[in-house]
Design an enzyme around this catalytic site. Sequence first.
Site, mmCIF file in Angstrom:
data_model
loop_
_atom_site.group_PDB
_atom_site.id
_atom_site.type_symbol
_atom_site.label_atom_id
_atom_site.label_comp_id
_atom_site.label_asym_id
_atom_site.label_seq_id
_atom_site.Cartn_x
_atom_site.Cartn_y
_atom_site.Cartn_z
ATOM 1 N N GLU A 91 0.821 -1.193 0.000
ATOM 2 C CA GLU A 91 0.000 0.000 0.000
ATOM 3 C C GLU A 91 0.860 1.251 0.000
ATOM 4 O O GLU A 91 1.962 1.268 0.547
ATOM 5 C CB GLU A 91 -0.939 -0.013 1.218
ATOM 6 C CG GLU A 91 -1.988 -1.105 1.108
ATOM 7 C CD GLU A 91 -2.787 -1.334 2.378
ATOM 8 O OE1 GLU A 91 -2.316 -0.929 3.464
ATOM 9 O OE2 GLU A 91 -3.867 -1.927 2.293
ATOM 10 N N CYS A 344 -0.939 5.825 10.493
ATOM 11 C CA CYS A 344 0.298 5.159 10.897
ATOM 12 C C CYS A 344 0.011 3.837 11.599
ATOM 13 O O CYS A 344 -0.796 3.764 12.514
ATOM 14 C CB CYS A 344 1.086 6.086 11.826
ATOM 15 S SG CYS A 344 2.703 5.467 12.248
#
Length: 382
Positions: A91, A344
């Site tokens: 990704e 994150c």
Amino acid sequence: MTANLLDYDLEGLAAFCEGLGEKRFRATQLFRWIHQKGASDFGQMTDLARSLREKLAGSAHIQGPKVVSRHDSADGTIKWLFDVGAGDVIEAVFIPETDRGTLCISSQAGCAVGCRFCSTGHQGFSRNLTTGEIVSQLWFAEHFLRQHLGRQERVISNVVMMGMGEPLQNYSQLVPALRVMLDDHGYGLSRRRVTVSTSGVVPMIDRLAKDCPVALAVSLHAPQDALRDSLVPLNKKYPIAELLQACTRYQASAPRDFITFEYCMLDGVNDQPEHARQLVALMQNHSAGGLSCKFNLIPFNPFPASGLKRSAMPQVAAFAKILMDAGIVTTVRKTRGDDIDAACGQLAGDVQDRTSVDRRIAAQRQGMLGGIKVVVAKGMDV
């Protein structure tokens, strides 16, 4: 099998051109077409001789990533899911700001470090990405965004190696990719605007300082070894003292005058006042040796397998105040793309183990993502 030219930095491309019996300067022309103009067809390269274009067509190709899906967050963040073959997916995430555009890219399919708070680590490790697979994330995103936003000028100003994987455990493929990003004939990014994030592979930090010094971010997450051992298993091999000594050495070559330390705030685990005071003492001890630091406090993004919780914002603020009162530059990261699992530590999405990868790809190809906007993509027409 023909060569994918995204696998080469400029020096490697020059050697490739020489192997075709061409002058080295042809590599510069070719490099610009690929990276600055986003060309994927040699027929587009009108300032190259027809004979060279014919040679290239028979011996090389320009192959970007295979896009499975695109996800658009309400805050403007865009995440792409790329299929790199054999059931592996990676990704990349674009984060727009008023003064910059940041692309977060992956260096591995999965990750072997296994940090307790990172969902990617719970996926397990599959393989290293090639230089071309790393570069292609930037190549695709930059030229897609120019089309998508209707802009001619550069869109991506910053690249952070904070996606899936530990970059310094894929060193041989990472460094040529960094050189492509920095090259004025490629993307022309400043060394200050390309960041490698590491969990602390000490020997490779030293090598990076010599080979390709860019901005460095270190995933610290604890002020002492016993706690860090439980959060970042790599600490058992490279404990905090060795890591900070490597950071001090790196700073002599770094494009910035500080090293960024990332600290994921975990409720009741590493977010107490005593942890902040221990960090202050730790940094003051190493500042005497020349280390200058900045702390980035990161709100934890929960996922079921972790068994961890996000620190409350008052707790984060109190922690930050202790650091700032001691003179340590401290920021609290604003989470972006939470609604598309792009924040994150979330770059494994819903992948919990290797067996679910194929199901995940199939589900996303069918657009079955429970309310998330999904655009199934082909090539650059996303």
